[in-house]
Design a protein around this motif. Structure first.
Motif, short mmCIF file in Angstrom:
data_model
loop_
_atom_site.label_atom_id
_atom_site.label_comp_id
_atom_site.label_asym_id
_atom_site.label_seq_id
_atom_site.Cartn_x
_atom_site.Cartn_y
_atom_site.Cartn_z
N ALA A 36 -20.83 -24.54 12.37
CA ALA A 36 -21.83 -23.47 12.21
C ALA A 36 -22.38 -23.82 10.75
O ALA A 36 -21.65 -24.26 9.76
N THR A 37 -23.73 -23.52 10.82
CA THR A 37 -24.43 -23.80 9.32
C THR A 37 -25.39 -22.55 9.18
O THR A 37 -25.47 -21.67 9.72
N LYS A 38 -25.95 -22.71 7.83
CA LYS A 38 -26.74 -21.33 7.66
C LYS A 38 -27.91 -21.22 8.63
O LYS A 38 -28.41 -22.16 9.04
N GLY A 39 -28.02 -20.04 9.00
CA GLY A 39 -28.98 -19.61 9.96
C GLY A 39 -28.69 -19.77 11.43
O GLY A 39 -29.51 -19.42 12.31
N THR A 40 -27.36 -20.32 11.73
CA THR A 40 -27.03 -20.30 12.94
C THR A 40 -26.71 -19.02 13.53
O THR A 40 -26.16 -18.07 12.82
N PRO A 41 -27.41 -18.67 14.84
CA PRO A 41 -27.42 -17.35 15.44
C PRO A 41 -25.99 -17.42 16.07
O PRO A 41 -25.51 -18.24 16.90
N VAL A 42 -25.09 -16.30 15.71
CA VAL A 42 -23.76 -16.10 16.33
C VAL A 42 -23.74 -14.86 16.82
O VAL A 42 -24.28 -14.00 16.53
N LEU A 43 -22.52 -14.87 17.86
CA LEU A 43 -21.98 -13.57 18.35
C LEU A 43 -20.30 -13.45 17.81
O LEU A 43 -19.80 -14.26 17.85
N VAL A 44 -20.27 -12.27 17.01
CA VAL A 44 -18.74 -12.19 16.61
C VAL A 44 -17.83 -11.05 16.96
O VAL A 44 -18.72 -10.08 17.10
N ARG A 45 -16.80 -11.32 17.55
CA ARG A 45 -16.07 -10.00 17.95
C ARG A 45 -14.83 -9.96 17.37
O ARG A 45 -14.29 -11.07 16.95
N GLY A 46 -14.38 -8.89 16.95
CA GLY A 46 -13.30 -8.95 15.97
C GLY A 46 -12.81 -7.50 15.60
O GLY A 46 -13.46 -6.40 16.03
N GLU A 47 -11.83 -7.44 14.62
CA GLU A 47 -11.20 -6.17 14.15
C GLU A 47 -12.02 -5.97 12.96
O GLU A 47 -11.90 -6.72 11.86
N LEU A 48 -12.45 -4.62 12.75
CA LEU A 48 -12.85 -4.18 11.30
C LEU A 48 -11.88 -3.73 10.47
O LEU A 48 -11.30 -2.73 10.79
N VAL A 49 -11.73 -4.46 9.41
CA VAL A 49 -10.58 -4.00 8.46
C VAL A 49 -11.15 -3.73 7.11
O VAL A 49 -12.02 -4.40 6.92
N THR A 50 -10.28 -3.08 6.24
CA THR A 50 -10.42 -2.81 4.80
C THR A 50 -9.61 -3.53 4.20
O THR A 50 -8.45 -3.38 4.31
N GLU A 51 -10.23 -4.53 3.16
CA GLU A 51 -9.13 -5.26 2.23
C GLU A 51 -9.27 -4.80 0.91
O GLU A 51 -10.29 -4.18 0.37
N TYR A 52 -8.36 -4.65 0.21
CA TYR A 52 -8.02 -4.14 -1.15
C TYR A 52 -7.49 -4.95 -1.93
O TYR A 52 -6.58 -5.93 -1.66
N TRP A 53 -8.06 -5.16 -2.96
CA TRP A 53 -7.42 -6.05 -4.22
C TRP A 53 -7.81 -5.64 -5.59
O TRP A 53 -8.56 -4.72 -5.73
N THR A 54 -7.11 -6.24 -6.46
CA THR A 54 -7.18 -5.79 -8.04
C THR A 54 -7.61 -7.24 -8.65
O THR A 54 -7.15 -8.10 -8.58
N ASP A 55 -8.73 -6.85 -9.24
CA ASP A 55 -9.18 -8.11 -10.37
C ASP A 55 -8.56 -8.35 -11.25
O ASP A 55 -7.55 -7.48 -11.89
N ALA A 56 -8.90 -9.34 -12.29
CA ALA A 56 -8.01 -9.78 -13.60
C ALA A 56 -8.19 -8.69 -14.52
O ALA A 56 -7.18 -8.54 -15.41
N THR A 57 -9.26 -7.84 -14.40
CA THR A 57 -9.25 -6.82 -15.51
C THR A 57 -8.34 -5.54 -15.11
O THR A 57 -8.46 -4.48 -15.89
N GLY A 58 -7.98 -5.46 -13.94
CA GLY A 58 -7.02 -4.49 -13.40
C GLY A 58 -8.06 -3.31 -12.45
O GLY A 58 -7.50 -2.43 -11.96
N GLN A 59 -9.22 -3.79 -12.24
CA GLN A 59 -10.23 -3.09 -11.49
C GLN A 59 -9.89 -3.03 -9.92
O GLN A 59 -9.86 -4.39 -9.36
N GLN A 60 -9.58 -1.99 -9.30
CA GLN A 60 -9.45 -2.11 -7.87
C GLN A 60 -10.78 -2.02 -7.16
O GLN A 60 -11.87 -1.51 -7.49
N HIS A 61 -10.77 -3.17 -6.15
CA HIS A 61 -11.96 -3.11 -5.15
C HIS A 61 -11.64 -2.97 -3.75
O HIS A 61 -10.43 -3.31 -3.14
N SER A 62 -12.45 -2.76 -3.03
CA SER A 62 -12.23 -2.90 -1.47
C SER A 62 -13.69 -3.25 -0.64
O SER A 62 -14.45 -3.21 -1.34
N ARG A 63 -13.24 -3.74 0.42
CA ARG A 63 -14.61 -4.10 1.31
C ARG A 63 -14.01 -4.10 2.84
O ARG A 63 -12.96 -4.48 2.84
N GLN A 64 -14.98 -4.05 3.70
CA GLN A 64 -14.89 -4.04 5.00
C GLN A 64 -15.09 -5.40 5.54
O GLN A 64 -15.89 -6.15 5.13
N VAL A 65 -14.16 -6.00 6.16
CA VAL A 65 -14.37 -7.60 6.72
C VAL A 65 -13.86 -7.34 8.39
O VAL A 65 -13.27 -6.72 8.79
#
Length: 163
Positions: A71-100
């Motif tokens: 796959a390369t930039k612009g490739t049309p894709v179909l993706v099936r998977g589980e939607l999860v939330t990832e959590y992490w703490t950066d070097a400054t101690g700030q907590q982050h989250s995002r869905q993947v």
């Protein structure tokens, strides 16, 4: 039953996938998929185009390696998977989250193009334990007029069993 949320998205890769090696040595491909949001408004005979929705995707193991290779930039894709939330703490101690989306499968969207499939042959201990021989190749169907009797240009034949 667990509380898993599975989704299917159809969109285009925003950039070439990046392949990483995890702490345990496994491969992980990371990429983003842009999903276009547009709807036709019948009353005004116009299209309402919204900014794309972006989904972060991770594909693990052989799936990740295959995506990163093909796959390369612009490739049309179909993706099936589980939607999860990832959590992490950066070097400054700030907590982050995002869905993947943790991809179970990724495929090329054939609405706007064609693709050829090639099976990945692995030399695993399980495969060698059966008879030591690699998997049989699929038959070559190109140019086989006896399989293309309807003139469609598409040939159909039975492939050998994978085991």
């Amino acid at each position: 039953m667990s509380n898993e949320t599975h989704i299917t998205i159809r969109g285009n890769l925003g950039a070439h996938p990046v392949l990483h090696t995890g702490q345990s040595g496994g491969k992980v491909a990371r990429f983003d998929v842009a999903v276009a949001v547009a709807r036709y408004i019948r009353e005004t005979e116009s299209t309402d185009v919204q900014p794309p929705q972006w989904f972060a995707v991770k594909a693990f193991g052989q799936l990740g390696e295959n995506v990163a290779e093909l796959a390369t930039k612009g490739t049309p894709v179909l993706v099936r998977g589980e939607l999860v939330t990832e959590y992490w703490t950066d070097a400054t101690g700030q907590q982050h989250s995002r869905q993947v989306v943790r991809a179970d499968s990724v495929g090329i969207d054939l609405r706007s193009g064609t693709a050829r499939y090639a099976k990945v042959v692995r030399n695993s201990p399980e495969a060698e334990a059966t008879d030591g021989a690699p998997a049989a190749p699929l038959p070559d169907l190109t140019g086989s007029e006896e399989l293309d009797e309807d003139g469609s240009g598409y040939a159909v034949a039975e492939a050998p069993a994978p085991f």
